[in-house]
Design a protein around this motif. Structure first.
Motif, short mmCIF file in Angstrom:
data_model
loop_
_atom_site.label_atom_id
_atom_site.label_comp_id
_atom_site.label_asym_id
_atom_site.label_seq_id
_atom_site.Cartn_x
_atom_site.Cartn_y
_atom_site.Cartn_z
N VAL A 88 0.87 -1.24 -0.12
CA VAL A 88 -0.11 0.02 -0.18
C VAL A 88 0.91 1.41 -0.14
CG1 VAL A 88 -1.71 1.28 1.29
CG2 VAL A 88 -1.69 -1.15 1.47
N GLY A 89 0.76 2.17 -1.04
CA GLY A 89 1.32 3.48 -0.97
C GLY A 89 0.42 4.51 -0.95
N HIS A 90 0.70 5.43 0.27
CA HIS A 90 -0.05 6.77 0.24
C HIS A 90 0.49 7.87 -0.38
CE1 HIS A 90 -1.43 10.22 2.63
NE2 HIS A 90 -2.83 9.85 2.22
N SER A 91 -0.26 8.42 -1.01
CA SER A 91 0.20 9.99 -1.67
C SER A 91 1.56 9.82 -2.22
CB SER A 91 0.14 10.92 -0.29
OG SER A 91 0.30 12.28 -1.07
N PHE A 92 2.63 10.38 -1.93
CA PHE A 92 3.81 10.27 -2.61
C PHE A 92 4.40 8.86 -2.91
CE2 PHE A 92 8.45 10.63 -2.86
CZ PHE A 92 8.81 11.59 -4.12
N ALA A 93 3.97 8.06 -1.87
CA ALA A 93 4.34 6.52 -1.83
C ALA A 93 3.86 6.02 -3.12
CB ALA A 93 4.34 5.99 -0.61
N GLY A 94 2.79 6.37 -3.88
CA GLY A 94 2.40 5.76 -5.00
C GLY A 94 3.64 5.73 -5.88
N LEU A 95 4.46 6.56 -5.93
CA LEU A 95 5.59 6.48 -6.89
C LEU A 95 6.60 5.34 -6.44
CD1 LEU A 95 6.35 10.18 -7.18
CD2 LEU A 95 4.78 8.78 -8.56
N VAL A 96 6.74 5.23 -5.17
CA VAL A 96 7.54 4.24 -4.37
C VAL A 96 6.91 2.76 -4.83
CG1 VAL A 96 8.49 3.41 -2.29
CG2 VAL A 96 8.24 5.94 -2.56
N ILE A 97 5.80 2.63 -4.76
CA ILE A 97 5.22 1.12 -4.75
C ILE A 97 5.36 0.86 -6.31
CG2 ILE A 97 3.95 1.21 -2.70
CD1 ILE A 97 1.53 1.34 -4.45
N SER A 98 5.18 1.61 -7.03
CA SER A 98 5.50 1.42 -8.60
C SER A 98 6.96 1.12 -8.53
CB SER A 98 5.18 2.62 -9.51
OG SER A 98 3.70 2.86 -9.55
N GLY A 99 7.93 1.65 -8.27
CA GLY A 99 9.01 1.06 -8.36
C GLY A 99 9.44 -0.15 -7.75
N VAL A 100 9.11 -0.37 -6.66
CA VAL A 100 9.12 -1.83 -6.03
C VAL A 100 8.37 -2.68 -6.59
CG1 VAL A 100 8.58 -3.18 -3.81
CG2 VAL A 100 8.89 -0.79 -3.69
N ALA A 101 7.05 -2.60 -7.29
CA ALA A 101 6.74 -3.58 -8.24
C ALA A 101 7.40 -3.90 -9.47
CB ALA A 101 5.00 -3.01 -8.48
N ASP A 102 8.18 -2.84 -9.79
CA ASP A 102 8.86 -3.02 -11.20
C ASP A 102 10.40 -3.69 -10.93
OD1 ASP A 102 9.08 -1.80 -13.68
OD2 ASP A 102 11.29 -1.62 -13.05
N ALA A 103 10.81 -3.73 -9.43
CA ALA A 103 11.91 -4.49 -9.16
C ALA A 103 11.58 -5.98 -8.61
CB ALA A 103 12.71 -3.44 -7.93
N ILE A 104 10.40 -5.88 -7.97
CA ILE A 104 10.49 -7.19 -7.07
C ILE A 104 9.04 -7.76 -7.06
CG2 ILE A 104 10.44 -6.22 -4.85
CD1 ILE A 104 12.16 -8.37 -3.83
N PRO A 105 8.38 -7.90 -8.22
CA PRO A 105 7.02 -8.29 -8.39
C PRO A 105 6.88 -9.78 -7.65
CG PRO A 105 8.09 -8.47 -10.34
CD PRO A 105 8.81 -7.85 -9.53
N GLU A 106 7.43 -10.59 -7.57
CA GLU A 106 7.52 -11.90 -7.28
C GLU A 106 6.87 -12.28 -5.83
OE1 GLU A 106 11.85 -11.47 -7.06
OE2 GLU A 106 10.15 -10.68 -8.58
N ARG A 107 7.23 -10.85 -5.00
CA ARG A 107 7.02 -10.90 -3.56
C ARG A 107 5.54 -10.33 -3.24
NH1 ARG A 107 11.00 -12.31 0.04
NH2 ARG A 107 13.21 -13.07 -0.92
N LEU A 108 5.07 -9.85 -4.26
CA LEU A 108 3.62 -9.16 -4.24
C LEU A 108 2.37 -9.67 -4.51
CD1 LEU A 108 5.15 -5.56 -5.54
CD2 LEU A 108 5.21 -6.53 -2.99
N ALA A 109 1.43 -9.60 -4.00
CA ALA A 109 0.16 -10.02 -4.32
C ALA A 109 -0.77 -9.08 -5.05
CB ALA A 109 -0.63 -10.64 -3.06
N ARG A 110 -0.65 -7.79 -4.76
CA ARG A 110 -1.45 -6.68 -4.93
C ARG A 110 -0.85 -5.48 -4.58
NH1 ARG A 110 -6.79 -6.42 -6.73
NH2 ARG A 110 -6.95 -8.72 -6.19
N LEU A 111 -1.32 -4.28 -5.41
CA LEU A 111 -0.94 -2.92 -5.09
C LEU A 111 -2.13 -2.18 -4.69
CD1 LEU A 111 1.92 -2.29 -8.17
CD2 LEU A 111 2.12 -3.28 -5.59
N ILE A 112 -2.01 -1.36 -3.66
CA ILE A 112 -3.11 -0.42 -3.36
C ILE A 112 -2.62 0.91 -3.35
CG2 ILE A 112 -4.96 0.12 -1.84
CD1 ILE A 112 -5.20 -2.49 -0.87
N TYR A 113 -2.89 1.93 -4.45
CA TYR A 113 -2.75 3.17 -4.50
C TYR A 113 -3.58 4.02 -3.44
CZ TYR A 113 0.85 1.99 -8.29
OH TYR A 113 1.78 1.45 -8.83
N PHE A 114 -3.18 4.51 -2.46
CA PHE A 114 -4.14 4.96 -1.62
C PHE A 114 -3.91 6.41 -1.72
CE2 PHE A 114 -4.72 5.36 3.62
CZ PHE A 114 -5.96 6.10 3.32
N ASP A 115 -4.87 7.08 -2.38
CA ASP A 115 -5.02 8.51 -2.73
C ASP A 115 -3.46 8.91 -3.40
OD1 ASP A 115 -7.28 10.28 -2.98
OD2 ASP A 115 -6.54 11.73 -1.45
#
Length: 258
Positions: A88-115
């Motif tokens: 879950v990435g809130h506000s500015f962290a939407g950019l962060v979780i996009s980068g994490v998903a790009d780098a290591i998607p195999e550890r993730l089940a779902r992304l939630i962009y929280f506003d």
């Protein structure tokens, strides 16, 4: 400290692992009213603080870029050996979780962009702002009273908070945000979300105009889920019960979301 609480109910067979990433000027502390109830309901919850912010504000540096934040969260996933994570990435962290998903998607089940903010690869936050606004922010950053340029924290009311208790809770904890994180951009190798199920949680009481374009973009994507939360941009502080319910619903593998 005032908060509107209600019991969070969940099936005993639906234990989830959440990594909740805060936005600009905040720290892991901002999730305390959400993380507690989720843990009480049996879930695993991590609320890391990004480099240079919150209790890690002593690490503030002009070398703290957006990529630093991505590395912060990637390392949490790796060193804690987390898998099937609802990120879950809130506000500015939407950019962060996009980068994490790009780098290591195999550890993730779902992304939630929280506003949250969503930007194209190679575009920095400053690239989206008019030149006079950037100049004003850079001038303010040089006068933030920190050893290195940093963006001064906003007033809590600008985040939609109205309760005096909530405002006091946030105002005493916000810290200047590393300037370089606004000046630098992610270089994504894959499309936004990297093929993972993505949900955009749009807060609409009131709408936080800074993320309106990102919300509209997410709503237009056929393979994204878009939904609303009847709260302000800082909903994890003002309405933690609503946030808990939304995260449980949106993060559940039994949900019928994309």
């Amino acid at each position: 400290m005032t908060q509107r609480k209600k019991a969070v109910t969940i099936s005993p067979n639906s234990k989830l692992t959440f990594v909740l990433v805060h936005g600009a000027w905040h720290g892991g502390w901002c999730w305390s009213r959400v993380a507690g109830p989720l843990r009480d309901a049996g879930h695993t919850v991590y609320t890391p603080t990004l480099t240079g912010l919150g209790e890690r504000s002593h690490l503030l540096s002009d070398s703290t870029t957006l990529q630093t934040f991505v590395d912060d969260i990637v390392n949490v996933l790796v060193w804690e050996d987390l898998r099937n994570v609802v990120l879950v990435g809130h506000s500015f962290a939407g950019l962060v979780i996009s980068g994490v998903a790009d780098a290591i998607p195999e550890r993730l089940a779902r992304l939630i962009y929280f506003d949250a903010f969503i930007l194209d690869s190679g575009i920095s936050t400053f690239d989206t702002l008019p030149a006079p606004v950037v100049e004003k922010l850079e001038a303010a950053a040089s006068q933030a009273g920190t050893a290195t340029p940093a963006l001064p924290a906003p007033k809590p009311k600008s985040l939609g908070l109205t309760s005096p208790e909530d405002i006091e809770f946030v105002a005493s904890r916000l810290t200047p945000h590393p300037l370089a994180a606004y000046k630098t951009a992610l270089q994504l190798r894959q499309p936004q979300g990297n093929g993972l199920p993505c949900t955009y949680l749009h807060c609409n009481q009131p709408v936080f105009q800074a993320v309106a374009a990102s919300s509209d973009w997410a709503k237009s994507q056929a393979d994204w889920h878009w939904t609303t939360l009847a709260s302000c941009h800082a909903a994890m502080v003002s309405d933690p019960d609503l946030v808990c319910e939304a995260l449980l619903r949106l993060g559940s593998p039994e949900s019928e979301l994309p």
